[in-house]
Write an enzyme that holds these catalytic residues in place. Structure first.
Site, PDB file in Angstrom:
ATOM      1  N   GLU A   1      77.189  10.355  85.845  1.00 24.41           N
ATOM      2  CA  GLU A   1      77.355   8.959  86.309  1.00 24.41           C
ATOM      3  C   GLU A   1      78.720   8.387  85.937  1.00 24.41           C
ATOM      4  O   GLU A   1      78.904   7.877  84.826  1.00 24.41           O
ATOM      5  CB  GLU A   1      76.243   8.066  85.729  1.00 24.41           C
ATOM      6  CG  GLU A   1      76.404   6.606  86.185  1.00 24.41           C
ATOM      7  CD  GLU A   1      75.339   5.653  85.634  1.00 24.41           C
ATOM      8  OE1 GLU A   1      74.581   6.044  84.733  1.00 24.41           O
ATOM      9  OE2 GLU A   1      75.301   4.505  86.117  1.00 24.41           O
TER      10      GLU A   1
ATOM     11  N   LYS B   1      75.724  10.429  90.292  1.00 22.78           N
ATOM     12  CA  LYS B   1      75.286   9.030  90.365  1.00 22.78           C
ATOM     13  C   LYS B   1      76.528   8.136  90.368  1.00 22.78           C
ATOM     14  O   LYS B   1      76.988   7.696  89.314  1.00 22.78           O
ATOM     15  CB  LYS B   1      74.370   8.714  89.175  1.00 22.78           C
ATOM     16  CG  LYS B   1      73.967   7.254  89.074  1.00 22.78           C
ATOM     17  CD  LYS B   1      72.809   7.046  88.113  1.00 22.78           C
ATOM     18  CE  LYS B   1      72.518   5.566  87.955  1.00 22.78           C
ATOM     19  NZ  LYS B   1      71.247   5.289  87.317  1.00 22.78           N
TER      20      LYS B   1
HETATM   21  P1  13P Z   1      71.944  -0.349  87.793  1.00 21.12           P
HETATM   22  O1  13P Z   1      71.338   0.171  89.070  1.00 21.12           O
HETATM   23  O2  13P Z   1      71.315  -1.609  87.308  1.00 21.12           O
HETATM   24  O3  13P Z   1      73.431  -0.376  87.854  1.00 21.12           O
HETATM   25  O4  13P Z   1      71.551   0.698  86.660  1.00 21.12           O
HETATM   26  C1  13P Z   1      71.673   2.035  86.893  1.00 21.12           C
HETATM   27  C2  13P Z   1      72.001   2.739  85.639  1.00 21.12           C
HETATM   28  O5  13P Z   1      71.332   3.667  85.237  1.00 21.12           O
HETATM   29  C3  13P Z   1      73.203   2.329  84.894  1.00 21.12           C
HETATM   30  O6  13P Z   1      73.511   3.298  83.940  1.00 21.12           O
END
Ligand code: 13P
Length: 338
Positions: free
Chosen positions: A178, A220
Site C-alpha cells: 500500500e 493497494k
Molecule cells: P481508507 O479506505 O479509509 O483510506 O483506509 C484504507 C486503509 O487501509 C488505509 O491504510
C-alpha cells in the site's frame, strides 16, 4: 503445502472477480478518532463489539473476500466465544493483518514520511499465521507538496514496501503493498497523476530487485484525484487519469488492484470504482480495500448502542454490495436510495 502453493491458494480465495477487501485495521489512535466522531469511547469492549458486528453481518462474504484486522482483533472473540478470524473465515472471508507500526519523519527528506516495523517481522508473521492471518498489509504514506515526495523519499519508501513484501512471501503470507499518496493539498489531478506514477515505478522497481513474485501480491494504491482543497473531479476523469497512470507503471502480472478510499466519501469511492470498471478491460482486477468508505455509514448507524447492531450490519452490507456492483460497472446513483 509449499509456501508457493499456500500463497497461490490465498490469492485464489481473495481474487475472484467480484469481491473486495474490508479494511478494519485502524490502529488504537485511529479507531479512537473514528469512535469519538460518533461520541463513543474507545474501550476494548466497544472495539470488540463493533468489529465482531462487522464480521458477522450475514452475507458479507458475498461481497467481501478479505478483511484486514488490527493485531488486537486477531485475539478477540464474538459473543459466542468464537475467535474473530474464525468468524470471518466462516463467511468465506480471508483474515489478514496490518503489520506496519506506523509512520514518522524521514531524516534527510524534509516533508516525507517513512513507516516502521521491519524488525522481527518474520517472527511476528509466524504468530499471526497461528491466529489465522493469511495475508498482511503495510502502508507507506506520501504527502504531496511542491517539493515532496523527494527522490530520497521515493526510493526509501519503495525499499520498505519491497522488503516487507519479500519477508511476507518467504513465510507464505500474501503481501498487500500500500503506497498511499495523500489527498491533502490543493494540487491538481495532473500533479497527483505524476506523483502516483513516480511512486508506482519506484515501488515496482524495488519489488523486482527484491524478488517479490508479482502474481502473488496485491497492490493497494490511491486513485488519481485532485487534492482535497482543489476542485473535485468527476468519476470519468478520475478513472481516465488513474487508468492511464496504472497502465504506465503497474505490470500486468499483478492479479488485483484494490484501491484505498483515502478520504473520499462512501458514494464517491463507489462511483469512482464503477467508472474505472466501465472504461475497458484492464489486465488486473480493479477492486476495493476501503476503510472509511465502507465503515462510515455503519459507524453512524451504530452510534455505540448495542441495539443498533442490526442497523450497523445493514449499513455495511449496503456499501459492500454497491462496491461489488461497481466492480462490474453496474453501480448507479439511484441504487443509493433502495
Ligand atoms: P481508507 O479506505 O479509509 O483510506 O483506509 C484504507 C486503509 O487501509 C488505509 O491504510
Amino acid at each position: 503445502m509449499s509456501v508457493h502453493d499456500e500463497l497461490q491458494k490465498t490469492i485464489a480465495d481473495m481474487v475472484d472477480g467480484g469481491r473486495g477487501i474490508l479494511a478494519a485495521d485502524e490502529s488504537s489512535g485511529t479507531i479512537a478518532k473514528r469512535f469519538a466522531a460518533i461520541g463513543v469511547e474507545s474501550t476494548e469492549e466497544n472495539r470488540r463489539f463493533y468489529r465482531a458486528s462487522l464480521l458477522s453481518a450475514e452475507g458479507l462474504g458475498d461481497y467481501i473476500s478479505g478483511v484486514i484486522l488490527f493485531e488486537e482483533t486477531l485475539g478477540q472473540v464474538d459473543d459466542r466465544g468464537v475467535p474473530l478470524p474464525d468468524v470471518a473465515a466462516a463467511q468465506n472471508i480471508v483474515p489478514g493483518i496490518k503489520v506496519d507500526k506506523g509512520k514518522g519523519a524521514l531524516p534527510g527528506a524534509p516533508g516525507d514520511l517513512i513507516t516502521y516495523g521491519l524488525d522481527g517481522l518474520a517472527e511476528r508473521l509466524a504468530g499471526y499465521k497461528e491466529q489465522g492471518a493469511r495475508f498482511a498489509k503495510w502502508r507507506e504514506v506520501y504527502p504531496i507538496s511542491p517539493g515532496n515526495p523527494t527522490r530520497l523519499g521515493l526510493t526509501a519508501n519503495a525499499e520498505m514496501l519491497a522488503r516487507y513484501a519479500a519477508v511476507c512471501q518467504s513465510v507464505g503470507v500474501v503481501p498487500i503493498v500500500e503506497p498511499e499518496v495523500l489527498m491533502d493539498g490543493n494540487h491538481d489531478i495532473e500533479r497527483d497523476a505524476e506523483v502516483n506514477e513516480w511512486v508506482w515505478h519506484e515501488v515496482f522497481h524495488a519489488l523486482y530487485r527484491h524478488g517479490v513474485v508479482l502474481e502473488l501480491m496485491i497492490l493497494k494504491p490511491s486513485m488519481v484525484t485532485p487534492g482535497k482543497e482543489s476542485t473535485r473531479a468527476v468519476p470519468e476523469q478520475v478513472a481516465e487519469y488513474t487508468m492511464r497512470s496504472l497502465r504506465r507503471a503497474v505490470p500486468a502480472a499483478v492479479p488485483s488492484i484494490n484501491f484505498l478510499s483515502g478520504g473520499q466519501g462512501p458514494e464517491e469511492a463507489t462511483a469512482n470504482l464503477n467508472a474505472l470498471n466501465q472504461l475497458w478491460q484492464a489486465p488486473w482486477q480493479l477492486s476495493f480495500s476501503y476503510g472509511r468508505a465502507l465503515q462510515e455509514p455503519a459507524l453512524k448507524a451504530w452510534a455505540g448502542r448495542s441495539e443498533n447492531g442490526p442497523a450497523l450490519q445493514r449499513a455495511l452490507l449496503k456499501r459492500a454490495r454497491l462496491n461489488h456492483l461497481a466492480m462490474r460497472g453496474e453501480y448507479r446513483e439511484s441504487l443509493e436510495l433502495e
